[in-house]
Design a protein around this motif. Sequence first.
Motif, PDB file in Angstrom:
ATOM      1  N   HIS A   1       0.846  -1.187   0.000  1.00 17.23           N
ATOM      2  CA  HIS A   1       0.000   0.000   0.000  1.00 17.23           C
ATOM      3  C   HIS A   1       0.889   1.246   0.000  1.00 17.23           C
ATOM      4  CE1 HIS A   1      -3.025  -2.930   1.373  1.00 17.23           C
ATOM      5  NE2 HIS A   1      -3.889  -2.098   0.807  1.00 17.23           N
ATOM      6  N   VAL A   2       0.381   2.286  -0.620  1.00 15.69           N
ATOM      7  CA  VAL A   2       1.156   3.518  -0.821  1.00 15.69           C
ATOM      8  C   VAL A   2       0.270   4.723  -0.528  1.00 15.69           C
ATOM      9  CG1 VAL A   2       2.492   4.884  -2.481  1.00 15.69           C
ATOM     10  CG2 VAL A   2       2.468   2.379  -2.663  1.00 15.69           C
ATOM     11  N   MET A   3       0.834   5.744   0.074  1.00 19.23           N
ATOM     12  CA  MET A   3       0.159   7.036   0.214  1.00 19.23           C
ATOM     13  C   MET A   3       1.217   8.134   0.131  1.00 19.23           C
ATOM     14  SD  MET A   3      -0.653   7.305   4.291  1.00 19.23           S
ATOM     15  CE  MET A   3       0.234   6.229   5.437  1.00 19.23           C
ATOM     16  N   TYR A   4       0.760   9.343  -0.184  1.00 19.78           N
ATOM     17  CA  TYR A   4       1.648  10.496  -0.232  1.00 19.78           C
ATOM     18  C   TYR A   4       1.082  11.592   0.660  1.00 19.78           C
ATOM     19  CZ  TYR A   4       3.909   8.330  -4.239  1.00 19.78           C
ATOM     20  OH  TYR A   4       4.586   7.465  -5.059  1.00 19.78           O
ATOM     21  N   LEU A   5       1.975  12.227   1.396  1.00 20.73           N
ATOM     22  CA  LEU A   5       1.624  13.319   2.300  1.00 20.73           C
ATOM     23  C   LEU A   5       2.331  14.593   1.850  1.00 20.73           C
ATOM     24  CD1 LEU A   5       2.380  11.356   5.606  1.00 20.73           C
ATOM     25  CD2 LEU A   5       0.156  11.551   4.481  1.00 20.73           C
ATOM     26  N   ASN A   6       1.816  15.720   2.332  1.00 20.70           N
ATOM     27  CA  ASN A   6       2.512  16.989   2.188  1.00 20.70           C
ATOM     28  C   ASN A   6       3.100  17.368   3.530  1.00 20.70           C
ATOM     29  OD1 ASN A   6       1.830  17.566  -0.563  1.00 20.70           O
ATOM     30  ND2 ASN A   6      -0.234  18.124   0.115  1.00 20.70           N
ATOM     31  N   GLY A   7       4.397  17.661   3.548  1.00 23.73           N
ATOM     32  CA  GLY A   7       5.002  18.189   4.758  1.00 23.73           C
ATOM     33  C   GLY A   7       4.577  19.623   4.981  1.00 23.73           C
ATOM     34  N   PRO A   8       5.049  20.270   6.036  1.00 19.65           N
ATOM     35  CA  PRO A   8       4.616  21.633   6.366  1.00 19.65           C
ATOM     36  C   PRO A   8       4.859  22.660   5.273  1.00 19.65           C
ATOM     37  CG  PRO A   8       5.766  20.643   8.221  1.00 19.65           C
ATOM     38  CD  PRO A   8       5.954  19.713   7.052  1.00 19.65           C
ATOM     39  N   ASP A   9       5.892  22.451   4.438  1.00 20.99           N
ATOM     40  CA  ASP A   9       6.179  23.387   3.355  1.00 20.99           C
ATOM     41  C   ASP A   9       5.862  22.786   1.989  1.00 20.99           C
ATOM     42  OD1 ASP A   9       7.915  25.956   4.451  1.00 20.99           O
ATOM     43  OD2 ASP A   9       8.047  24.197   5.745  1.00 20.99           O
ATOM     44  N   LYS A  10       4.946  21.799   2.011  1.00 18.17           N
ATOM     45  CA  LYS A  10       4.460  21.128   0.798  1.00 18.17           C
ATOM     46  C   LYS A  10       5.512  20.234   0.155  1.00 18.17           C
ATOM     47  CE  LYS A  10       0.410  22.998   1.176  1.00 18.17           C
ATOM     48  NZ  LYS A  10      -0.752  22.183   1.636  1.00 18.17           N
ATOM     49  N   GLU A  11       6.561  19.848   0.912  1.00 19.33           N
ATOM     50  CA  GLU A  11       7.462  18.820   0.409  1.00 19.33           C
ATOM     51  C   GLU A  11       6.707  17.493   0.385  1.00 19.33           C
ATOM     52  OE1 GLU A  11       8.468  19.085   4.901  1.00 19.33           O
ATOM     53  OE2 GLU A  11       7.643  20.351   3.304  1.00 19.33           O
ATOM     54  N   MET A  12       6.913  16.720  -0.680  1.00 13.04           N
ATOM     55  CA  MET A  12       6.185  15.462  -0.814  1.00 13.04           C
ATOM     56  C   MET A  12       6.875  14.353  -0.032  1.00 13.04           C
ATOM     57  SD  MET A  12       5.003  13.360  -4.248  1.00 13.04           S
ATOM     58  CE  MET A  12       3.704  14.509  -4.705  1.00 13.04           C
ATOM     59  N   ILE A  13       6.053  13.566   0.680  1.00 10.75           N
ATOM     60  CA  ILE A  13       6.539  12.462   1.507  1.00 10.75           C
ATOM     61  C   ILE A  13       5.716  11.227   1.180  1.00 10.75           C
ATOM     62  CG2 ILE A  13       6.814  11.617   3.874  1.00 10.75           C
ATOM     63  CD1 ILE A  13       6.728  14.707   4.659  1.00 10.75           C
ATOM     64  N   GLU A  14       6.403  10.143   0.882  1.00  7.44           N
ATOM     65  CA  GLU A  14       5.719   8.876   0.624  1.00  7.44           C
ATOM     66  C   GLU A  14       5.797   7.979   1.851  1.00  7.44           C
ATOM     67  OE1 GLU A  14       5.765   5.013  -2.424  1.00  7.44           O
ATOM     68  OE2 GLU A  14       7.296   6.569  -2.603  1.00  7.44           O
ATOM     69  N   VAL A  15       4.733   7.237   2.099  1.00  2.00           N
ATOM     70  CA  VAL A  15       4.750   6.148   3.079  1.00  2.00           C
ATOM     71  C   VAL A  15       4.256   4.913   2.349  1.00  2.00           C
ATOM     72  CG1 VAL A  15       3.846   5.250   5.254  1.00  2.00           C
ATOM     73  CG2 VAL A  15       4.314   7.710   5.017  1.00  2.00           C
ATOM     74  N   ASN A  16       5.057   3.850   2.382  1.00  2.00           N
ATOM     75  CA  ASN A  16       4.612   2.617   1.722  1.00  2.00           C
ATOM     76  C   ASN A  16       5.008   1.398   2.557  1.00  2.00           C
ATOM     77  OD1 ASN A  16       7.322   1.933   1.113  1.00  2.00           O
ATOM     78  ND2 ASN A  16       7.231   2.957  -0.870  1.00  2.00           N
ATOM     79  N   THR A  17       4.453   0.271   2.201  1.00  2.00           N
ATOM     80  CA  THR A  17       4.672  -0.952   2.959  1.00  2.00           C
ATOM     81  C   THR A  17       6.120  -1.412   2.817  1.00  2.00           C
ATOM     82  OG1 THR A  17       2.377  -1.589   2.512  1.00  2.00           O
ATOM     83  CG2 THR A  17       3.852  -3.299   3.361  1.00  2.00           C
ATOM     84  N   MET A  18       6.857  -1.348   3.929  1.00  2.00           N
ATOM     85  CA  MET A  18       8.256  -1.774   3.917  1.00  2.00           C
ATOM     86  C   MET A  18       8.598  -2.665   5.101  1.00  2.00           C
ATOM     87  SD  MET A  18      10.282   1.668   2.598  1.00  2.00           S
ATOM     88  CE  MET A  18      11.809   0.771   2.347  1.00  2.00           C
ATOM     89  N   GLY A  19       7.613  -2.919   5.960  1.00  2.00           N
ATOM     90  CA  GLY A  19       7.873  -3.773   7.112  1.00  2.00           C
ATOM     91  C   GLY A  19       8.563  -3.079   8.260  1.00  2.00           C
ATOM     92  N   HIS A  20       8.690  -1.745   8.186  1.00  2.00           N
ATOM     93  CA  HIS A  20       9.272  -0.951   9.267  1.00  2.00           C
ATOM     94  C   HIS A  20       8.697   0.456   9.169  1.00  2.00           C
ATOM     95  CE1 HIS A  20      11.776   1.249   6.418  1.00  2.00           C
ATOM     96  NE2 HIS A  20      12.253   0.100   5.953  1.00  2.00           N
ATOM     97  N   ASN A  21       9.002   1.291  10.150  1.00  2.00           N
ATOM     98  CA  ASN A  21       8.513   2.666  10.152  1.00  2.00           C
ATOM     99  C   ASN A  21       9.667   3.664  10.141  1.00  2.00           C
ATOM    100  OD1 ASN A  21       6.250   1.065  12.008  1.00  2.00           O
ATOM    101  ND2 ASN A  21       5.387   2.505  10.534  1.00  2.00           N
ATOM    102  N   ARG A  22      10.729   3.324   9.439  1.00  2.00           N
ATOM    103  CA  ARG A  22      11.924   4.157   9.402  1.00  2.00           C
ATOM    104  C   ARG A  22      11.976   5.007   8.129  1.00  2.00           C
ATOM    105  NH1 ARG A  22      13.985  -0.997  10.591  1.00  2.00           N
ATOM    106  NH2 ARG A  22      14.968  -1.107   8.535  1.00  2.00           N
ATOM    107  N   PHE A  23      12.820   6.039   8.204  1.00  2.00           N
ATOM    108  CA  PHE A  23      13.155   6.774   6.983  1.00  2.00           C
ATOM    109  C   PHE A  23      13.737   5.774   6.000  1.00  2.00           C
ATOM    110  CE2 PHE A  23      16.463   9.361   4.675  1.00  2.00           C
ATOM    111  CZ  PHE A  23      15.561  10.048   3.873  1.00  2.00           C
ATOM    112  N   GLY A  24      13.150   5.679   4.800  1.00  2.00           N
ATOM    113  CA  GLY A  24      13.495   4.577   3.931  1.00  2.00           C
ATOM    114  C   GLY A  24      14.079   4.914   2.583  1.00  2.00           C
ATOM    115  N   HIS A  25      13.639   6.026   1.961  1.00  2.00           N
ATOM    116  CA  HIS A  25      14.128   6.239   0.599  1.00  2.00           C
ATOM    117  C   HIS A  25      14.067   7.695   0.156  1.00  2.00           C
ATOM    118  CE1 HIS A  25       9.764   5.963  -0.529  1.00  2.00           C
ATOM    119  NE2 HIS A  25      10.133   6.724  -1.548  1.00  2.00           N
ATOM    120  N   VAL A  26      14.826   7.946  -0.887  1.00  2.00           N
ATOM    121  CA  VAL A  26      14.768   9.190  -1.661  1.00  2.00           C
ATOM    122  C   VAL A  26      14.405   8.779  -3.071  1.00  2.00           C
ATOM    123  CG1 VAL A  26      16.102  11.124  -2.586  1.00  2.00           C
ATOM    124  CG2 VAL A  26      16.490  10.357  -0.228  1.00  2.00           C
TER     125      VAL A  26
END
Length: 242
Positions: A93-118
């Motif tokens: 599953h995948v979703m995209y968020l906007n950070g406070p200054d509209k920087e795009m942030i993805e969250v996807n299924t990776m089996g952890h909740n860590r900073f994962g990719h660029v």
Amino acid sequence: HVHLNVVDPEVTIAYYRKFHGAVPIRYAGISDALFVERSFILMNKVASPAPSAIKTGLWHIGWGGRDVPSEYAWFVANGADINTELYALNNIHVMYLNGPDKEMIEVNTMGHNRFGHVHLLAEDVNATTGWYAKHLGLAPRRAHVPKPEDMTKVRAWSSGFRCDNVSFVVYGRPDYTPKPPWWKDGPLTEQVSTKGRVIDHIAFSYRELEPEFARLKKEGVTILEGITFKKDFNHRSFFVEG
């Protein structure tokens, strides 16, 4: 590190602490910043919002998730700014968020909740992964990925590489029609520098700068700024163009 241009560093720190588990720190004992696993998020304070439209080779930064549908519901309930609603992609599953200054942030299924990719966008996927392999020693996931003849029949022309625990995903830029399902805007036919945009740049650290600077200059890499001491971050750095 990832370096952001933000209007209010306190708001940015609170956001990444609440939604992504980042740890507020004093970087080099002098600058408010965030620590994410083995990486940092550094910030420049700017007077007005930096441009956030995706026009550069830096698309977004991403975190992992475990039960992403439940996490999506939590993000919504806690007031996160949703850029793209939750969707299924094969077995993740995948979703995209906007950070406070509209920087795009993805969250996807990776089996952890860590900073994962660029996630990068490239005119030529092989040229980009080859550049990072040649100049930074980061071997591509695959040595050569042929560009599909019909881009409408594949998800993306893609490859990537890793640096420590961070994956760098490289997609061919969406410069064709019909646009791929992961792209909201019109065809991206031209890319501009990241400098001054909300995600200003990414950085790699070395024990000694001088040998790396001399090596990259000899290899013909475009030098944007020579070795300079950055008082606000108490470190020395130089800038090159990817």
